[in-house]
Design an enzyme around this catalytic site. Sequence first.
Site, PDB file in Angstrom:
ATOM      1  N   ARG A   1     -45.246 -15.597 -79.334  1.00 29.00           N
ATOM      2  CA  ARG A   1     -46.221 -15.433 -80.421  1.00 29.00           C
ATOM      3  C   ARG A   1     -47.596 -15.913 -79.992  1.00 29.00           C
ATOM      4  NH1 ARG A   1     -49.992 -18.287 -83.143  1.00 29.00           N
ATOM      5  NH2 ARG A   1     -48.597 -20.106 -83.146  1.00 29.00           N
ATOM      6  N   ASP A   2     -47.757 -17.197 -79.759  1.00 31.87           N
ATOM      7  CA  ASP A   2     -49.056 -17.755 -79.413  1.00 31.87           C
ATOM      8  C   ASP A   2     -49.544 -17.234 -78.065  1.00 31.87           C
ATOM      9  OD1 ASP A   2     -51.312 -19.364 -79.755  1.00 31.87           O
ATOM     10  OD2 ASP A   2     -50.392 -21.078 -78.787  1.00 31.87           O
TER      11      ASP A   2
ATOM     12  N   HIS B   1     -48.722 -30.058 -79.536  1.00 33.58           N
ATOM     13  CA  HIS B   1     -49.041 -28.745 -78.964  1.00 33.58           C
ATOM     14  C   HIS B   1     -50.300 -28.906 -78.120  1.00 33.58           C
ATOM     15  CE1 HIS B   1     -49.135 -24.165 -79.556  1.00 33.58           C
ATOM     16  NE2 HIS B   1     -50.218 -24.433 -78.842  1.00 33.58           N
TER      17      HIS B   1
ATOM     18  N   HIS C   1     -52.929 -27.971 -74.917  1.00 38.15           N
ATOM     19  CA  HIS C   1     -53.460 -26.993 -73.970  1.00 38.15           C
ATOM     20  C   HIS C   1     -53.918 -27.748 -72.721  1.00 38.15           C
ATOM     21  CE1 HIS C   1     -54.138 -23.204 -76.579  1.00 38.15           C
ATOM     22  NE2 HIS C   1     -53.197 -23.959 -77.117  1.00 38.15           N
TER      23      HIS C   1
ATOM     24  N   CYS D   1     -57.159 -20.398 -75.849  1.00 33.67           N
ATOM     25  CA  CYS D   1     -57.996 -20.433 -77.041  1.00 33.67           C
ATOM     26  C   CYS D   1     -59.263 -19.631 -76.798  1.00 33.67           C
ATOM     27  CB  CYS D   1     -58.369 -21.869 -77.407  1.00 33.67           C
ATOM     28  SG  CYS D   1     -59.430 -21.953 -78.865  1.00 33.67           S
TER      29      CYS D   1
ATOM     30  N   ASN E   1     -51.764 -22.628 -72.862  1.00 31.74           N
ATOM     31  CA  ASN E   1     -50.800 -23.609 -73.345  1.00 31.74           C
ATOM     32  C   ASN E   1     -50.119 -24.337 -72.191  1.00 31.74           C
ATOM     33  OD1 ASN E   1     -50.680 -23.138 -76.323  1.00 31.74           O
ATOM     34  ND2 ASN E   1     -50.135 -21.068 -75.688  1.00 31.74           N
TER      35      ASN E   1
END
Length: 314
Positions: free
Chosen positions: A27-28, A220, A222, A253, A262
């Site tokens: 998803r991300d 979460h 990065h 991002c 990520n």
Amino acid sequence: MTELGLPMTVPAQDLPARVRIHEVGARDGLQNEKTSVPTEVKAEFIHRLADAGLTTIEATSFVHPKWVPQLADAEELFPQVSDLREVALPVLVPNRRGLDRALALGARRVAVFASATESFAKANLNRTLDESLAVFDPVVRHAKDEGVHVRGYVSMCFGDPWEGAVPLHQVVRVCKALMDMGCDELSLGDTIGVATPGHVLELLSLLNEEGVQTNVIGVHFHDTYGQALANTYAALEHGVTTIDASAGGLGGCPYAKSATGNLATEDLVWMLQGLGIETGVDLGRLTATSVWMAEQLGRPSPSRTVRALSHKDQ
């Protein structure tokens, strides 16, 4: 794909015995691709991740296709992976409409995506911070009425590209608001990758002081500045047992041009194996999955572990 006997297991004191990896690559990760990945490839990706031992795989997002065209196939994709009975398949829902679409397909785990800052709330949600929370409140409450597990994402917890440093109390206020709505867990997002270990520990401690228990918190990170694993280790020291990661390091991002994406699931698993922390993940199968996905995308994986292990196989 792994070297014989490596990484050597050397446990550290006072760390969790087991960690649940919340896999976000499907998803991300894929929502940040410039072009849409075919639905069949996404479905196979999720199945391969499950075969590698991942038990929580974020499948897709029921957001309007106008905003995230890469995930416009949510209704088509979800039935293709719902045969994974032993795998939790959370989906992102931005509003009541998205929740209803997800529930109609049998989704039992959903997530809402809040911001810790006004600037990102306006940029990402086109609302003020309080307006966005007001939208999420009935969504979360209805999901709980339906017996559905709800995760609350909080983005920009450690820094914002427009506002700079984010006051800790501001992050805590949003976290507490989501918990008061009925969220079952939180995910603290370092959206532009600027966190450092001391910052992580300070935020976790303040959340505890304000009544948010560690067992409902996930992190979460990065890896923009190469701090994702260091920040993860700090969270482990605090007792956090839910870590978000993305197979192959997919994702990033759009608001941070230097963002490298990520935390890669393989990099995380390598570190956890060396610490003797159980994940249930087969690193060889996971690496093979990320190599396969990189081939589908036409570029190498940014994960250092994927590159190291796949190179040794050649």
